[in-house]
Motif scaffolding. Structure first.
Motif, PDB file in Angstrom:
ATOM      1  N   GLN A  54     -11.877  47.695  23.073  1.00 25.68           N
ATOM      2  CA  GLN A  54     -12.742  47.559  22.137  1.00 25.68           C
ATOM      3  C   GLN A  54     -12.407  48.143  20.874  1.00 25.68           C
ATOM      4  N   MET A  55     -11.985  49.269  20.932  1.00 29.85           N
ATOM      5  CA  MET A  55     -11.623  49.991  19.726  1.00 29.85           C
ATOM      6  C   MET A  55     -10.522  49.481  18.826  1.00 29.85           C
ATOM      7  N   LEU A  56      -9.433  48.957  19.667  1.00 32.60           N
ATOM      8  CA  LEU A  56      -8.274  48.287  18.949  1.00 32.60           C
ATOM      9  C   LEU A  56      -8.805  46.831  18.566  1.00 32.60           C
ATOM     10  N   VAL A  57      -9.757  46.245  19.047  1.00 30.48           N
ATOM     11  CA  VAL A  57     -10.491  45.029  18.394  1.00 30.48           C
ATOM     12  C   VAL A  57     -11.359  45.195  17.033  1.00 30.48           C
ATOM     13  N   ASP A  58     -11.796  46.543  17.260  1.00 34.21           N
ATOM     14  CA  ASP A  58     -12.774  46.788  16.170  1.00 34.21           C
ATOM     15  C   ASP A  58     -12.028  47.297  14.876  1.00 34.21           C
ATOM     16  N   GLU A  59     -10.782  47.797  15.201  1.00 28.98           N
ATOM     17  CA  GLU A  59      -9.768  48.216  14.059  1.00 28.98           C
ATOM     18  C   GLU A  59      -8.961  46.799  13.538  1.00 28.98           C
ATOM     19  N   GLY A  60      -9.147  45.660  14.250  1.00 28.87           N
ATOM     20  CA  GLY A  60      -8.353  44.715  13.792  1.00 28.87           C
ATOM     21  C   GLY A  60      -6.866  44.600  14.292  1.00 28.87           C
ATOM     22  N   ARG A  61      -6.517  45.422  15.257  1.00 30.83           N
ATOM     23  CA  ARG A  61      -5.182  45.479  15.727  1.00 30.83           C
ATOM     24  C   ARG A  61      -4.972  44.519  16.833  1.00 30.83           C
ATOM     25  N   ILE A  62      -5.828  43.993  17.569  1.00 29.11           N
ATOM     26  CA  ILE A  62      -5.811  42.791  18.527  1.00 29.11           C
ATOM     27  C   ILE A  62      -6.916  42.208  18.250  1.00 29.11           C
ATOM     28  N   THR A  63      -6.857  40.780  18.959  1.00 32.53           N
ATOM     29  CA  THR A  63      -8.113  39.902  18.873  1.00 32.53           C
ATOM     30  C   THR A  63      -8.774  40.182  20.234  1.00 32.53           C
ATOM     31  N   PRO A  64     -10.080  39.457  20.184  1.00 32.92           N
ATOM     32  CA  PRO A  64     -10.742  39.549  21.553  1.00 32.92           C
ATOM     33  C   PRO A  64     -10.062  38.952  22.791  1.00 32.92           C
ATOM     34  N   ASP A  65      -9.495  37.776  22.457  1.00 33.56           N
ATOM     35  CA  ASP A  65      -8.688  37.105  23.482  1.00 33.56           C
ATOM     36  C   ASP A  65      -7.597  38.023  24.149  1.00 33.56           C
ATOM     37  N   GLU A  66      -6.782  38.524  23.227  1.00 32.26           N
ATOM     38  CA  GLU A  66      -5.830  39.709  23.443  1.00 32.26           C
ATOM     39  C   GLU A  66      -6.550  41.052  24.489  1.00 32.26           C
ATOM     40  N   ALA A  67      -7.765  41.193  24.133  1.00 31.70           N
ATOM     41  CA  ALA A  67      -8.423  42.340  24.614  1.00 31.70           C
ATOM     42  C   ALA A  67      -8.588  41.871  26.137  1.00 31.70           C
ATOM     43  N   GLU A  68      -8.796  40.771  26.489  1.00 29.90           N
ATOM     44  CA  GLU A  68      -9.227  40.206  28.059  1.00 29.90           C
ATOM     45  C   GLU A  68      -8.121  40.530  28.971  1.00 29.90           C
ATOM     46  N   THR A  69      -6.866  40.540  28.444  1.00 29.84           N
ATOM     47  CA  THR A  69      -5.738  40.795  29.247  1.00 29.84           C
ATOM     48  C   THR A  69      -4.641  41.933  29.109  1.00 29.84           C
TER      49      THR A  69
END
Length: 484
Positions: free
Chosen positions: A142-157
């Motif tokens: 979630q920290m990576l998503v908040d920083e724009g480094r990955i997308t929410p879809d990428e966070a799922e896997t």
């Protein structure tokens, strides 16, 4: 719809050990004034103890709201639960490192709710047919998503999607809670759940069940079935509360999960006479954090602490004989000192080289052992395929190898399982991989359906102290009576 009248929660809770885990580290509570979910840290000894302690302590909040600050009551109670967890570690050191997530909803004066959250369990509210997330995951991805480094879809896997940054418990830091006040609307449906639900069921399917199934207890059961159909590789707990106008003749709420299966765990840490670990022997800096890049200099003051010194004779007062007598030994001493220094450096170099070689060898052994005992499942040419190793590459080097191609057609699985297989489903042992394969095979055979068995394990295998052998455990922990 807001109201000036009295509101209450028609609530229910269920918990399931899942299809892979051996014991349930989740605990939950549902009452007319209070909802709570606590997911014990799965990778640490005593996660089931930590969640049981937390729910046992906080369940006392299920009472009519008073004129006091509900957020402060909730915050103080959670901190007291944290202290009890730490005392439990002092009582039983084998529980060191235990922790739990906490998401709690407390009815507050003025028809509002006080919401507290830490970790990766989640809170949702279904309002006017739309499901809204009301908590923010405290996870690495979630920290990576908040920083724009990955997308929410990428966070799922993402391989590190289970890494939690903030939790309650023996983790060496004071709990950093998210605390908010929320308006209560008649007709709202609140749901708190562990990541055993959101990690294995599609959010659209969750929203559909929440919208279509009116009875809270039945809704909990169907949501857990969704998680089991998606693989059920984690404990799953669901707590639901419907906001109603008026009051219900409910005497008390219901507890599920570890706190229900292992009531003895809830008493751990209640002894206030146990000495907790102290940091008095360590220097304090500012807010209590010890810097890792600098250390204080040790100084000695006072004339009584000074070393004795020899009398210094000025060069003008020295005789030639004194000078020559002193210079000769000094030169010899310097040569001896240089030889000793060279010899010491030579030995030191060999020692450092040996340490580096041993460290590389040990690190290589553990890395090889980890890769050799790690597995993952993926979609290969439409079949569920098992690989040994890591789902990644190191430059041109593949860190995995094909272990087995099953006869399971990916197309026969439900959409959520297919999405997970587009990435990879991780397993820490061959036994765990085989269990996941068997679950997927059963899912394929049943064409995406699963039985409604929503029960906790009757005889959990716990890393923490075992419950009394004489205790008769009711295996239907998950099937709790709805608060009415």
């Amino acid at each position: 719809m807001t109201t000036d009248g009295t509101i209450t929660l028609r609530s229910a809770a269920r918990s399931h050990t899942g299809l892979v885990r051996k014991n349930n580290q989740d605990s939950g509570y549902a009452g007319p004034n209070f909802l709570l979910i606590a997911d014990g840290m799965g990778g640490h000894a005593g996660g089931d103890v930590a969640s049981a302690i937390t729910v046992s302590r906080l369940a006392d909040l299920d009472r009519e709201p008073s004129g006091e600050d509900a957020l402060e009551i909730l915050r103080t109670s959670i901190l007291e639960a944290n202290d009890r967890i730490c005392r439990g570690v002092a009582e039983q050191p084998e529980l060191a490192g235990m922790g739990t997530t906490v998401t709690a909803l407390l009815r507050a004066p003025g028809n509002r709710f006080a919401l507290a959250h830490i970790g990766d369990s989640r809170g949702y509210v279904l309002r006017d047919g739309e499901l809204q997330t009301v908590t923010h995951d405290h996870t690495f991805v979630q920290m990576l998503v908040d920083e724009g480094r990955i997308t929410p879809d990428e966070a799922e896997t993402h391989p590190q999607r289970s890494v939690v940054m903030k939790v309650l418990g023996d983790v060496g830091a004071s709990p950093d809670l998210d605390l908010t006040l929320r308006e209560a609307h008649v007709g709202d449906r609140w749901m708190l759940c562990s990541d055993g639900l959101t990690g294995f069921a599609d959010v659209d399917d969750i929203a559909r069940v929440l919208s279509e199934v009116s009875d809270p207890d039945e809704c909990c059961r169907q949501l857990i079935d969704l998680a089991l159909a998606g693989g059920g590789a984690d404990n799953v707990t669901v707590v639901i509360g419907d906001v109603l106008e008026g009051t219900l003749d409910t005497v008390q709420g219901s507890s599920v999960g570890s706190v229900h299966l292992n009531p003895k765990y809830a008493t751990i840490g209640m002894n206030t006479d146990v000495d907790e670990p102290t940091t008095e022997t360590q220097p304090h800096y500012g807010n209590g954090d010890i810097p890792t890049d600098t250390v204080p200099l040790q100084t000695v003051s006072g004339s009584d602490k000074q070393e004795p010194t020899a009398e210094v004779v000025p060069p003008s007062q020295r005789t030639d004989s004194e000078s020559s007598d002193r210079d000769a030994p000094a030169e010899e001493d310097d040569l001896d000192a240089d030889d000793d220094e060279v010899e010491k450096r030579s030995y030191l170099g060999w020692i450092i080289a040996a340490i580096v070689i041993v460290a590389i060898a040990v690190g290589g052994f553990f890395a090889y052992n980890y890769v050799s005992n790690h597995y993952y499942l993926t979609n290969q040419d439409g079949k569920v395929t098992l690989y040994r190793g890591l789902d990644t590459t190191l430059g041109p080097i593949e860190l995995s190898q094909l272990e087995d191609t099953t006869d399971i057609e990916v197309g026969t699985l439900n959409s959520f399982s297919q999405d997970r297989l587009r990435g990879s489903i991780q397993a820490d042992s061959r036994d765990e991989a085989d269990r996941i394969i068997e679950n997927l095979r059963q899912e394929a055979d049943k064409s995406g359906t699963v039985s409604g068995n929503v029960e906790d394990a009757a005889s959990p295998s716990d890393p923490a102290p075992s419950p009394p052998s004489s205790q008769a455990i009711d295996p239907s922990d998950a099937i709790t009576e709805e608060s009415q």
